[in-house]
Scaffold this active site. Structure first.
Site, PDB file in Angstrom:
ATOM      1  N   ASP A  96       0.749  -1.203  -0.099  1.00 29.46           N
ATOM      2  CA  ASP A  96       0.041  -0.172  -0.108  1.00 29.46           C
ATOM      3  C   ASP A  96       0.878   1.113   0.062  1.00 29.46           C
ATOM      4  O   ASP A  96       2.137   1.045   0.098  1.00 29.46           O
ATOM      5  CB  ASP A  96      -0.975   0.011   1.247  1.00 29.46           C
ATOM      6  CG  ASP A  96      -0.211  -0.086   2.511  1.00 29.46           C
ATOM      7  OD1 ASP A  96       1.079   0.279   2.607  1.00 29.46           O
ATOM      8  OD2 ASP A  96      -0.977  -0.341   3.547  1.00 29.46           O
ATOM      9  N   ASP A 270      -8.365  -7.340   0.842  1.00 31.20           N
ATOM     10  CA  ASP A 270      -7.150  -7.447   1.914  1.00 31.20           C
ATOM     11  C   ASP A 270      -7.640  -7.241   3.262  1.00 31.20           C
ATOM     12  O   ASP A 270      -8.509  -6.197   3.279  1.00 31.20           O
ATOM     13  CB  ASP A 270      -5.867  -6.909   1.465  1.00 31.20           C
ATOM     14  CG  ASP A 270      -6.052  -5.382   2.119  1.00 31.20           C
ATOM     15  OD1 ASP A 270      -5.320  -4.900   2.901  1.00 31.20           O
ATOM     16  OD2 ASP A 270      -6.692  -4.591   1.146  1.00 31.20           O
ATOM     17  N   CYS A 308     -13.814 -27.927   8.208  1.00 35.39           N
ATOM     18  CA  CYS A 308     -12.488 -27.541   7.782  1.00 35.39           C
ATOM     19  C   CYS A 308     -11.525 -28.722   7.938  1.00 35.39           C
ATOM     20  O   CYS A 308     -11.383 -29.333   8.903  1.00 35.39           O
ATOM     21  CB  CYS A 308     -12.230 -26.481   8.599  1.00 35.39           C
ATOM     22  SG  CYS A 308     -10.512 -25.825   8.109  1.00 35.39           S
ATOM     23  N   CYS A 310      -8.010 -27.761   7.625  1.00 35.59           N
ATOM     24  CA  CYS A 310      -6.915 -27.156   7.996  1.00 35.59           C
ATOM     25  C   CYS A 310      -6.036 -28.030   8.821  1.00 35.59           C
ATOM     26  O   CYS A 310      -6.433 -29.029   9.744  1.00 35.59           O
ATOM     27  CB  CYS A 310      -6.945 -25.836   8.428  1.00 35.59           C
ATOM     28  SG  CYS A 310      -7.339 -25.442  10.209  1.00 35.59           S
ATOM     29  N   CYS A 313      -7.519 -27.675  12.374  1.00 37.32           N
ATOM     30  CA  CYS A 313      -8.656 -28.481  12.578  1.00 37.32           C
ATOM     31  C   CYS A 313      -8.521 -29.907  12.472  1.00 37.32           C
ATOM     32  O   CYS A 313      -9.416 -30.875  13.257  1.00 37.32           O
ATOM     33  CB  CYS A 313      -9.678 -28.235  11.871  1.00 37.32           C
ATOM     34  SG  CYS A 313     -10.432 -26.525  11.797  1.00 37.32           S
ATOM     35  N   HIS A 339      -5.830 -21.346  10.958  1.00 32.94           N
ATOM     36  CA  HIS A 339      -7.038 -21.849  10.441  1.00 32.94           C
ATOM     37  C   HIS A 339      -7.958 -20.515   9.711  1.00 32.94           C
ATOM     38  O   HIS A 339      -8.594 -20.831   8.817  1.00 32.94           O
ATOM     39  CB  HIS A 339      -8.077 -21.894  11.816  1.00 32.94           C
ATOM     40  CG  HIS A 339      -9.386 -22.197  11.505  1.00 32.94           C
ATOM     41  ND1 HIS A 339      -9.849 -23.206  10.866  1.00 32.94           N
ATOM     42  CD2 HIS A 339     -10.270 -21.405  11.809  1.00 32.94           C
ATOM     43  CE1 HIS A 339     -11.187 -22.944  10.701  1.00 32.94           C
ATOM     44  NE2 HIS A 339     -11.624 -21.790  11.432  1.00 32.94           N
TER      45      HIS A 339
END
Length: 375
Positions: A96, A270, A308, A310, A313, A339
């Site tokens: 940015d 974002d 989930c 991931c 999890c 996560h």
């Protein structure tokens, strides 16, 4: 002249403004719509680059010009070989302009036509950002996508001040374009301002499009206004943005805002939200928000999110995560960050699939119902 950043439109939903595309960058292709994790100080908090690639499959991350200008300094980053080498990240990066951070300083900054004088939030030392100096800093950092220096107006603001600010942002954008020295390796995006006044948004967009930037962002919304005002400006502005270039909505990271952004035709979003709320012991799941520090999870030996897959999890329970958060163990922040970032990555993967099948509106309604949002 070769453009550093190009956009390829793959599919446009017939019912909505949703679009499925690819952004081509010097450090790889990005499937859109995409959520971009934020690495403010050249790191996504608590995550290694390998974890971001292997666990999240992030194709692009953000870094912050204001913070890197203050520490360690853009000249040091340039000396290190640029941001990619400095942080050991070989995929795309967006920086940015630092405008939002500077304008968030309130009484610590003074705006003029030339630029902004401000005091560092770290030690009170005085600094000055101009469009030219910001371009030099972003050129030194070497990100694939860089943002023009703009003024982000607070909410609410008067029409007259918003108009003056928008016009100054346009003049600064022209100065940024003239000062940008690395067009073949870095794509400079213009930022549409104009607050919550539609005629000012129109004028800002018209003037910036005339400058022919390789991409455009909507700035100055998601700054504390009611959701209906956010949606009104988003839905008004996004469809008017050029179809052949990336469309970026700055500072958005909640599931509902990401879905709404995609429906409006946005390609990139974002936010620091997923890692920030992880540090507070909060997770986003397919069935709503889970605050794992709550006592209700003390003896909950089930995964954080049953839908989930991931790393977190698959391997840990809510009870264990609560223990880590309550004892302020670093691993708790890391596991929740993994996560949350994975969840948003998978959400956007699903959004892309639903756009391909012209079904995003139906998916939104199903998701809202399950997550606990109201339409």
């Amino acid at each position: 002249m070769t453009q550093a950043i190009t956009y390829e439109l793959l599919h446009e939903c017939k019912q909505t403004g949703a679009r499925r595309g690819i952004i081509h960058t010097p450090h790889g292709d990005i499937q859109t719509p995409v959520f971009m994790p934020v690495g403010t100080q050249a790191t996504v908090k608590s995550m290694t680059p390998d974890e971001l690639k292997d666990m999240i499959d992030a194709k692009i991350i953000l870094s912050n010009t204001y913070h890197l200008y203050l520490r360690p300094g853009s000249k040091l980053v340039k000396e290190a070989g640029g941001l990619h080498k400095f942080m050991n990240w070989d995929r795309a990066i967006l920086t940015d302009s630092g405008g939002f951070q500077v304008f968030s300083l309130g009484d610590l900054r003074t705006i003029s036509e030339e630029g902004v004088e401000f005091k560092s939030h770290l030690d009170g030392s005085k600094h000055f950002f101009s469009p030219e100096s910001v371009m030099e800093t972003e050129n030194d950092l070497g990100a694939d996508i860089i943002m023009a220096f703009d003024e982000c107006v607070e909410y609410p603001a008067t029409y007259e001040y918003t108009k003056q600010s928008m016009e100054r942002t346009t003049r600064w954008a022209a100065r940024c374009k003239a000062a940008h020295k690395n067009t073949e390796k870095q794509g400079l995006f213009g930022i549409i301002q104009g607050g919550f006044y539609k005629d000012l948004r129109d004028k800002s967009l018209e003037d910036l499009v005339a400058m022919d930037f390789p991409g455009y962002a909507i700035g100055g919304i998601s700054v504390g206004e009611p959701k209906e005002e956010f949606l009104d400006i988003l839905r008004y502005t996004a469809p008017k943005m050029p179809k052949d270039k990336p469309r970026y909505l700055m500072g958005v990271g909640t599931p509902d805002y990401l879905i709404e952004a995609a429906l409006a035709g946005i390609d990139m979003c974002d936010c620091v939200l997923p890692t920030r709320i992880a540090r507070n012991g909060t997770a986003m799941t397919w069935n709503g928000k889970v605050v794992v520090r709550n006592a209700t999870y003390e003896r909950d030996f089930t995964p954080l999110d049953s839908e989930c897959d991931c790393y977190t999890c698959k391997n840990y329970t809510k009870a264990y995560l609560r223990h880590l958060v309550k004892t302020k163990e670093i691993l708790g922040v890391r596991l929740l960050s993994i996560h949350n970032l994975y969840f948003l990555s998978k959400l956007m993967e699903r959004v892309r699939l639903e756009i391909e099948h012209d079904n995003l509106l139906n998916f939104k309604n199903e998701f809202y119902s399950k997550y606990g949002y109201t339409n």
